[in-house]
Design a protein around this motif. Sequence first.
Motif, PDB file in Angstrom:
ATOM      1  N   SER A   1       0.841  -1.214   0.000  1.00  0.00           N
ATOM      2  CA  SER A   1       0.000   0.000   0.000  1.00  0.00           C
ATOM      3  C   SER A   1       0.867   1.252   0.000  1.00  0.00           C
ATOM      4  CB  SER A   1      -0.843   0.019   1.282  1.00  0.00           C
ATOM      5  OG  SER A   1       0.053   0.393   2.327  1.00  0.00           O
ATOM      6  N   LYS A   2       2.148   1.120  -0.294  1.00  0.00           N
ATOM      7  CA  LYS A   2       3.059   2.274  -0.437  1.00  0.00           C
ATOM      8  C   LYS A   2       3.000   3.158   0.795  1.00  0.00           C
ATOM      9  CE  LYS A   2       3.670   2.320  -5.339  1.00  0.00           C
ATOM     10  NZ  LYS A   2       3.534   0.873  -5.117  1.00  0.00           N
ATOM     11  N   ALA A   3       2.719   2.590   1.974  1.00  0.00           N
ATOM     12  CA  ALA A   3       2.675   3.439   3.181  1.00  0.00           C
ATOM     13  C   ALA A   3       4.089   3.840   3.551  1.00  0.00           C
ATOM     14  CB  ALA A   3       2.050   2.661   4.334  1.00  0.00           C
ATOM     15  N   LEU A   4       5.059   3.003   3.209  1.00  0.00           N
ATOM     16  CA  LEU A   4       6.420   3.311   3.675  1.00  0.00           C
ATOM     17  C   LEU A   4       7.249   3.838   2.530  1.00  0.00           C
ATOM     18  CD1 LEU A   4       6.795   0.035   5.692  1.00  0.00           C
ATOM     19  CD2 LEU A   4       6.718   2.318   6.660  1.00  0.00           C
ATOM     20  N   GLU A   5       6.613   4.575   1.647  1.00  0.00           N
ATOM     21  CA  GLU A   5       7.350   5.064   0.476  1.00  0.00           C
ATOM     22  C   GLU A   5       8.060   6.354   0.847  1.00  0.00           C
ATOM     23  OE1 GLU A   5       8.653   3.445  -2.388  1.00  0.00           O
ATOM     24  OE2 GLU A   5       6.855   2.582  -1.516  1.00  0.00           O
ATOM     25  N   TRP A   6       9.371   6.334   0.893  1.00  0.00           N
ATOM     26  CA  TRP A   6      10.115   7.573   1.226  1.00  0.00           C
ATOM     27  C   TRP A   6      10.556   8.197  -0.078  1.00  0.00           C
ATOM     28  CZ3 TRP A   6      10.727   9.247   6.234  1.00  0.00           C
ATOM     29  CH2 TRP A   6      10.304   8.347   7.209  1.00  0.00           C
ATOM     30  N   HIS A   7       9.572   8.855  -0.818  1.00  0.00           N
ATOM     31  CA  HIS A   7      10.038   9.407  -2.114  1.00  0.00           C
ATOM     32  C   HIS A   7      10.930  10.609  -1.880  1.00  0.00           C
ATOM     33  CE1 HIS A   7       6.717  11.756  -0.807  1.00  0.00           C
ATOM     34  NE2 HIS A   7       5.895  10.763  -0.989  1.00  0.00           N
TER      35      HIS A   7
END
Lengths: 373, 182, 108, 135
Positions: free
Chosen positions: D129-135
């Motif tokens: 769910s891309k909750a931990l996406e550090w873009h």
Amino acid sequence: MGKDLFEISVNGIKLILIFLMMVQAVPILVWLERRGSAFIQNRFGPNRVGPLGLVQLLADAVKFLNKEDFAPDKAVKTLFYAAPIFALIPATLAFCAIPMSVPLTIGEYTFRIQGYDMNIGIVFILGVSSLAAYTILMAGWGSGNKFSLLGALRASAQIISYELALGLSIVGIIMLYGTFNLTEMVNAQQGLLQFTALGHTVQTSWLPNWGIFYQPLAAIIFFAATFAESNRLPFDLAEGEAELVAGFHVEYGGFKMLMFFIGEYGHMMLASALMVTFFFGGYLIPYATPETVHSWVHATLIESPVGANILTTLLHFISFNIKFAVFLWIFIQVRWTLPRFRYDQLMDLGWKTMLPWALGNTIATAAVIYFVA
Amino acid sequence: MTPDIFLFWLLTIVTLGGGLAVILMTNPIYSALALVFTMVGIASFFITLGAYFIAGVQLIVYAGAVMVLFVMVLMLFDLKTEIAAFTRGLFTGALKIFSVGVMGGLIVGAIMMSAGSLDENIAKVNPEIEASMSPDAPTKLLGQALFSRHIFGFEALGVLLLVIAVGTVALSRSRGGTHAKQ
Amino acid sequence: MLNSEVFLDIGLNHYLIVAALLFSMGMAGVLLRRNVIVILMSIELMLNAVNLTLIAFGKFTNNVDGQIMVFFVMTIAAAEAAVGLSIAVTIFKKFREVNIRFFEHLKG
Amino acid sequence: MIQDKNFIKEADVPLGGVIFLAVFIAIFGYILILLARFIGGRRKNNSSIKRDVYECGIPGQEKKDTKVSVKFYLTAILFILFDIEIIFLYPWSLTFREFISSGSGGPIFFSMMIFLGIFIFGLFWEVKSKALEWH
């Protein structure tokens, strides 16, 4: 804490000695680091002050003492000064729980060569070292600087994510030894490597019975996670990037900065001492159990029983320190050989690779113990 | 005056002082740090009560994780020392303090009244722990009880934690997110 | 009343009274404070007081169920803190200031 | 002689030692800071620029509060939830061998595998769910 006043005072002095030993070891480690990095980068490193530059660190300490005690206007004074003091506490409390040698029996007293013997060794060490995130948050918030706040949040987010992988790799170790107490773990690593598989036992003749041969993956994950816990390269994102300059301790100068260094090196020492205790047989001499060493010493070197006790304890203490120094050197070596991660790579590594691998290791160990052993 | 009695009274002062500081500090970050202090004090209480593993869990979960979340959220949304830290209105405030005092007094009174009702012939120290020589006896006892009688509760908590994980991610992605598409 | 016996041997009642005082402090915090996050902290304090009572009874009746109950209470308390804080954060984003009276404007 | 078992029972967790060491280090650190303040040089140049917030030399433009991304507190929340699941693993790993030797290892092993299955599903969902996406 001890049966009578004498034993309590000895225990108290022992705690203070271990703390001072850690504080004293920092200049030596810094010297080792600067000479080591110089050696790697083909230059000399500190060699002006005193023989081989050893007194250089003393000169640095005195210089730090002479620095003006400065705090920026926007700083929150109490947190600004509380952070460096709190930086020393978690690493030392955890380091004192590690057994460094065989207990020494003189007359009717038995002294343990470790700060205090916990029957919940590992859980206490994990609990205390999880308090280390507060010193970073206090420093970041206390110095009132927007960049230091951002650096502190990044550093604590990194420490938190790698504490998960650390906790999971420790589960594999507990399953292996079946105890929390560190002394029991070291005793379980005596003698030669033997294990029972499907009924019959396999005995190797030359491998010592260390934890690394049972749990290699847990050792790798544990070692990598402790790098991130102590903000060492290649995980020191907090103060490494261009715009964050020095991360949460950008506003600190003089002696307060040195105290943060002592905290960081304290975590490094704790990590290498734990690696030695879990995976490389703690204070045990590879192919000999404490009893055989004691009887050998008693027979050949010293006649008096007290002398033999002291010598066996000393021999085991030296063997612990040799392994300890090897791991400290690896910590320093890695700093000058590996490049730094980008922040999202760092967090992805923590959440998406190390955590699943540690989980897999736990499940694999449980399956092996249940089905095979 | 054996050491552990002195220890009990020292811990009482530390924990109750920390508890008071949590309420009275106007700056929420100081009250969060005071709560960390109280958590460590309660973990030490657990040690004097012989529940060693629970003290470790308290240190790891409460003092090491929940409070870091509180301090992080407070720092993310840097709330200055608020002026209106306490409820307005002297009368309503006094009424609330009075009601809390009455409740506290009732509980303490109930405790004092029921002083002797616990039958005294229970062994001072747990016989099973005393019998076994291994240092992990108290934790092993806990583990055996947890996985023999309370397996259902343990599985239910696993599902609960999953639900919370999904819930907070969905909640944080609501329109309020700083990176959400306004 | 302050004879040395009360001070010297620590019984079950001492732990219960300490837990009761902690509980009332937590309750006072919930009632008096206006900042949502401090209210959540006071609830944590009350839950910890309950944990202390459970463990005290567990020790003085040599029964390990108290510790298991504390295990479950800790999990629920941590979950409650996590959810409570994410609600407080969404409020902060909308109203730029965290205060108890904004809760009425939540929809749904 | 060297390793007598019942020695460990004497004080299971020496809390006094821990508190004494913590207090000693706090006092030691405080004395160090006082020492540094006392020995440290006098404030010759105390201009406001020097006391300003350090921004690589550029005078500080704006106040301290900034817009900080939501990712930090989300990581902290997920850390708590997964940390509790790890805490449940500790007593299990301790008593795993006793349960096997006492014959009833099966239910314990499989109940923990279900629990770990839920753990892995939660982690998998977080990653997806891309909750931990550090873009």
